[in-house]
Design a protein around this motif. Structure first.
Motif, PDB file in Angstrom:
ATOM      1  N   LEU A   1      14.621  18.574  17.368  1.00 30.40           N
ATOM      2  CA  LEU A   1      13.239  18.496  16.890  1.00 30.40           C
ATOM      3  C   LEU A   1      12.649  19.874  16.697  1.00 30.40           C
ATOM      4  CD1 LEU A   1      11.316  15.803  18.955  1.00 30.40           C
ATOM      5  CD2 LEU A   1      12.032  15.691  16.575  1.00 30.40           C
ATOM      6  N   GLU A   2      12.834  20.720  17.686  1.00 33.03           N
ATOM      7  CA  GLU A   2      12.253  22.061  17.599  1.00 33.03           C
ATOM      8  C   GLU A   2      12.836  22.939  18.688  1.00 33.03           C
ATOM      9  OE1 GLU A   2       8.309  22.820  18.869  1.00 33.03           O
ATOM     10  OE2 GLU A   2       8.363  21.349  20.482  1.00 33.03           O
ATOM     11  N   VAL A   3      12.628  24.238  18.529  1.00 30.63           N
ATOM     12  CA  VAL A   3      13.035  25.204  19.546  1.00 30.63           C
ATOM     13  C   VAL A   3      11.778  25.975  19.949  1.00 30.63           C
ATOM     14  CG1 VAL A   3      14.542  27.137  20.106  1.00 30.63           C
ATOM     15  CG2 VAL A   3      15.299  25.425  18.450  1.00 30.63           C
ATOM     16  N   ASN A   4      11.461  25.927  21.219  1.00 32.75           N
ATOM     17  CA  ASN A   4      10.266  26.632  21.705  1.00 32.75           C
ATOM     18  C   ASN A   4      10.662  28.032  22.152  1.00 32.75           C
ATOM     19  OD1 ASN A   4       8.064  24.359  21.958  1.00 32.75           O
ATOM     20  ND2 ASN A   4      10.018  23.474  22.586  1.00 32.75           N
ATOM     21  N   SER A   5       9.975  29.025  21.591  1.00 34.50           N
ATOM     22  CA  SER A   5      10.326  30.410  21.930  1.00 34.50           C
ATOM     23  C   SER A   5       9.558  30.919  23.155  1.00 34.50           C
ATOM     24  CB  SER A   5      10.051  31.329  20.740  1.00 34.50           C
ATOM     25  OG  SER A   5       8.665  31.431  20.516  1.00 34.50           O
TER      26      SER A   5
ATOM     27  N   TYR B   1      15.904  14.998  30.890  1.00 36.67           N
ATOM     28  CA  TYR B   1      15.231  14.041  30.022  1.00 36.67           C
ATOM     29  C   TYR B   1      13.750  14.083  30.333  1.00 36.67           C
ATOM     30  CZ  TYR B   1      19.904  12.214  29.203  1.00 36.67           C
ATOM     31  OH  TYR B   1      21.224  12.081  28.875  1.00 36.67           O
ATOM     32  N   ARG B   2      12.972  13.838  29.309  1.00 39.59           N
ATOM     33  CA  ARG B   2      11.524  13.723  29.477  1.00 39.59           C
ATOM     34  C   ARG B   2      11.149  12.325  28.986  1.00 39.59           C
ATOM     35  NH1 ARG B   2       9.255  18.722  26.199  1.00 39.59           N
ATOM     36  NH2 ARG B   2      10.186  17.467  24.537  1.00 39.59           N
ATOM     37  N   VAL B   3      10.671  11.518  29.913  1.00 38.34           N
ATOM     38  CA  VAL B   3      10.388  10.119  29.588  1.00 38.34           C
ATOM     39  C   VAL B   3       8.881   9.972  29.341  1.00 38.34           C
ATOM     40  CG1 VAL B   3      10.685   7.736  30.349  1.00 38.34           C
ATOM     41  CG2 VAL B   3      12.208   9.528  31.244  1.00 38.34           C
TER      42      VAL B   3
ATOM     43  N   LEU C   1      15.396  14.916  25.180  1.00 41.75           N
ATOM     44  CA  LEU C   1      16.119  15.840  26.043  1.00 41.75           C
ATOM     45  C   LEU C   1      15.557  17.234  25.837  1.00 41.75           C
ATOM     46  CD1 LEU C   1      18.785  16.185  27.837  1.00 41.75           C
ATOM     47  CD2 LEU C   1      19.874  16.892  25.696  1.00 41.75           C
ATOM     48  N   ARG C   2      15.292  17.923  26.923  1.00 38.36           N
ATOM     49  CA  ARG C   2      14.908  19.344  26.842  1.00 38.36           C
ATOM     50  C   ARG C   2      16.063  20.162  27.401  1.00 38.36           C
ATOM     51  NH1 ARG C   2      10.666  23.145  27.010  1.00 38.36           N
ATOM     52  NH2 ARG C   2       9.957  22.108  25.115  1.00 38.36           N
ATOM     53  N   VAL C   3      16.551  21.068  26.584  1.00 36.83           N
ATOM     54  CA  VAL C   3      17.625  21.956  27.035  1.00 36.83           C
ATOM     55  C   VAL C   3      17.084  23.381  27.054  1.00 36.83           C
ATOM     56  CG1 VAL C   3      19.986  22.757  26.653  1.00 36.83           C
ATOM     57  CG2 VAL C   3      19.343  20.444  25.967  1.00 36.83           C
TER      58      VAL C   3
ATOM     59  N   THR D   1       6.872  12.978  24.533  1.00 33.69           N
ATOM     60  CA  THR D   1       7.619  13.212  25.769  1.00 33.69           C
ATOM     61  C   THR D   1       7.346  14.597  26.340  1.00 33.69           C
ATOM     62  OG1 THR D   1       9.470  13.944  24.436  1.00 33.69           O
ATOM     63  CG2 THR D   1       9.478  11.634  25.104  1.00 33.69           C
ATOM     64  N   ASN D   2       6.247  15.217  25.900  1.00 39.03           N
ATOM     65  CA  ASN D   2       5.909  16.525  26.469  1.00 39.03           C
ATOM     66  C   ASN D   2       5.485  16.348  27.925  1.00 39.03           C
ATOM     67  OD1 ASN D   2       5.104  16.324  23.474  1.00 39.03           O
ATOM     68  ND2 ASN D   2       5.352  18.516  23.782  1.00 39.03           N
ATOM     69  N   VAL D   3       5.978  17.221  28.784  1.00 36.44           N
ATOM     70  CA  VAL D   3       5.606  17.143  30.196  1.00 36.44           C
ATOM     71  C   VAL D   3       4.089  17.307  30.338  1.00 36.44           C
ATOM     72  CG1 VAL D   3       5.900  18.214  32.473  1.00 36.44           C
ATOM     73  CG2 VAL D   3       7.888  17.866  30.999  1.00 36.44           C
TER      74      VAL D   3
ATOM     75  N   VAL E   1      14.870  23.761  23.852  1.00 29.24           N
ATOM     76  CA  VAL E   1      15.214  22.971  22.672  1.00 29.24           C
ATOM     77  C   VAL E   1      14.895  21.499  22.939  1.00 29.24           C
ATOM     78  CG1 VAL E   1      17.037  22.486  20.998  1.00 29.24           C
ATOM     79  CG2 VAL E   1      17.114  24.606  22.326  1.00 29.24           C
ATOM     80  N   ASP E   2      14.132  20.888  22.035  1.00 36.57           N
ATOM     81  CA  ASP E   2      13.810  19.461  22.137  1.00 36.57           C
ATOM     82  C   ASP E   2      14.771  18.676  21.263  1.00 36.57           C
ATOM     83  OD1 ASP E   2      11.704  20.280  23.663  1.00 36.57           O
ATOM     84  OD2 ASP E   2      10.158  19.893  22.149  1.00 36.57           O
ATOM     85  N   ILE E   3      15.443  17.722  21.868  1.00 34.55           N
ATOM     86  CA  ILE E   3      16.466  16.962  21.146  1.00 34.55           C
ATOM     87  C   ILE E   3      16.249  15.468  21.378  1.00 34.55           C
ATOM     88  CG2 ILE E   3      18.963  16.516  20.947  1.00 34.55           C
ATOM     89  CD1 ILE E   3      19.420  19.378  22.006  1.00 34.55           C
TER      90      ILE E   3
END
Ligand SMILES: Nc1ncnc2c1ncn2[C@@H]1O[C@H](COP(=O)(O)OP(=O)(O)O)[C@@H](O)[C@H]1O
Ligand SMILES: [Mg+2]
Length: 297
Positions: free
Chosen positions: A265-269, A207-209, A193-195, A217-219, A253-255
Motif C-alpha cells: 500500500l505504501e512505505v512510510n519514511s 498484523y494490524r487488525v 501487515l506492517r513490516v 488498520t492504522n494503530v 511498509v504497509d502490505i
C-alpha cells in the motif's frame, strides 16, 4: 564525539523521536533536537552555506528527519525539504534522505516507482477531474479515496456508492486537493501487515487488525497489534525491496495480504512503531546503531 540531530516540528520530541534520541545517547553520541522554526540558513559571502540554531552554529554528523513543517504554502513545503538538502550538501548523513522522503510521502509517485520495480501495488488513478475517477470506481465497484500526501489513515475513505464518491471528490476538489482513488481489496481478518525494515533487514513485522466494524488498520486509528511470524519470505523480501527502491535507510511498509496475493500500500519514511513496541521490539537502538556505523565509515 558523534553528534546526532533529530528534526521535528513539535515543541518537544514525540515518543518515536524521543526513543531515537535516547538510543543515540545510550550508544555514546551527543544529541540535538531541532525544530525548523529555530533554524536559519545562511549563504555566506565565502560560499559557505550554514545552518544556525537560534543564531548559533550547529555541527552534526547525522540527522534524523522525523517531522517536517506542516506546510500551509508551497513555499513552506519547499523550505522543509531545503533544510534537509542543506544538511546533505554539507555532508551530514540524513535519515531518511530528502529524495527518499519526497518519493515515499507522495503516494502516487511511490506507487509508480514500486510498480516499475515489479512490486505488486493496487490499481490507482489520480486526477483533478471527476469523470476518470468515477469511471474507475464503476469499473472496480469499490474504491478507496486518499490524499496523495497523508498519513495515520486520515482522509482515507472507502467508497462503493458513486453518489457519495461524487460528493466527497467534489468537496476535495473545492479545497484544491487532487484525488487518489485506489481499487479496494478485501482484507481477510480485517487486518494488514506492517513490516519495519532497517538497513536491508526486517526488524519487526506485525498484523494490524482494524477495530470492530472499522476499515483502517492504522494503530493510531485504534487497530490492535498481533505478532506476525508466519509471513512468507517473498512478502518480507518485497518489503525490503520497497524500502530500498525508494532510497530509504529505514521504512514502515504497509502490505495487504489478500486472497489472491499481496499488495504494497505504501512505505512510510517516518514510521511510528507503537506496534513494534507492543510485540516487544524497540527499533530505535537497531536503527541508531546502523546509522552510527555508517557515520564512522
Ligand atoms: N485499497 C485499499 N483496500 C483496502 N484497504 C485499504 C486500501 N487502502 C488503504 N486501506 C486501509 O486504510 C489504511 C490506511 O491507508 P494507507 O494507504 O496506508 O494511508 P495512511 O498513509 O494514511 O496510513 C491501510 O492501512 C488499510 O488498512
Ligand atoms: Mg499507512
Amino acid at each position: 564525539m558523534v553528534v546526532v540531530g533529530l528534526i521535528h516540528h513539535a515543541p518537544t520530541p514525540p515518543y518515536t523521536s524521543r526513543q531515537i534520541l535516547e538510543a543515540a545517547k545510550d550508544l555514546g553520541a551527543d544529541t540535538v533536537y531541532l525544530r525548523p522554526i529555530d533554524l536559519s540558513i545562511h549563504v555566506e559571502e565565502t560560499g559557505e552555506v550554514r545552518v544556525l540554531k537560534r543564531g548559533r552554529p550547529l555541527r552534526l554528523d547525522a540527522l534524523f528527519v522525523r517531522g517536517l513543517l506542516k506546510p500551509s504554502s508551497i513555499e513552506e513545503a519547499a523550505l522543509s525539504m531545503d533544510i534537509v538538502i542543506v544538511f546533505e550538501e554539507n555532508g551530514v548523513l540524513t535519515i531518511n534522505n530528502s529524495r527518499g522522503i519526497l518519493t515515499a510521502r507522495d503516494k502516487l509517485l511511490s506507487t509508480i516507482i514500486l510498480r516499475k520495480k515489479g512490486i505488486p501495488v493496487l490499481p490507482s488513478v489520480v486526477s483533478m477531474s471527476m469523470a476518470p475517477l468515477l469511471r474507475s470506481l464503476e469499473e472496480w465497484g469499490r474504491g478507496v479515496i486518499k490524499p496523495i500526501i497523508g498519513s495515520l489513515g486520515r482522509g482515507v475513505i472507502p467508497v462503493d456508492n458513486p453518489d457519495i464518491a461524487y460528493s466527497v471528490i467534489r468537496q476535495l476538489f473545492s479545497w484544491s486537493q487532487p484525488v487518489l482513488l485506489q481499487k479496494h481489496v478485501d482484507k481477510p481478518g480485517n487486518r494488514d501487515l506492517r513490516v519495519l525494515v532497517v538497513n536491508g533487514e526486517v526488524v519487526a513485522s506485525y498484523y494490524r487488525v482494524a477495530p470492530h466494524g472499522g476499515f483502517k488498520t492504522n494503530v493510531s486509528q485504534g487497530a490492535r497489534v498481533e505478532g506476525a511470524s508466519d509471513v512468507d519470505r517473498d512478502v518480507l523480501e518485497a518489503a525490503i525491496k520497497s524500502v530500498d527502491t525508494l532510497g530509504l535507510l529505514y521504512g514502515g511498509v504497509d502490505i495487504i495480504i489478500a486472497r489472491d496475493g499481496y499488495y504494497v500500500l505504501e512505505v512510510n519514511s517516518m514510521p511510528n512503531w507503537k506496534g513494534a513496541l507492543e510485540i516487544g521490539v524497540n527499533p530505535a537502538p537497531i536503527l541508531v546503531r546502523s546509522v552510527l556505523e555508517l557515520v564512522k565509515r
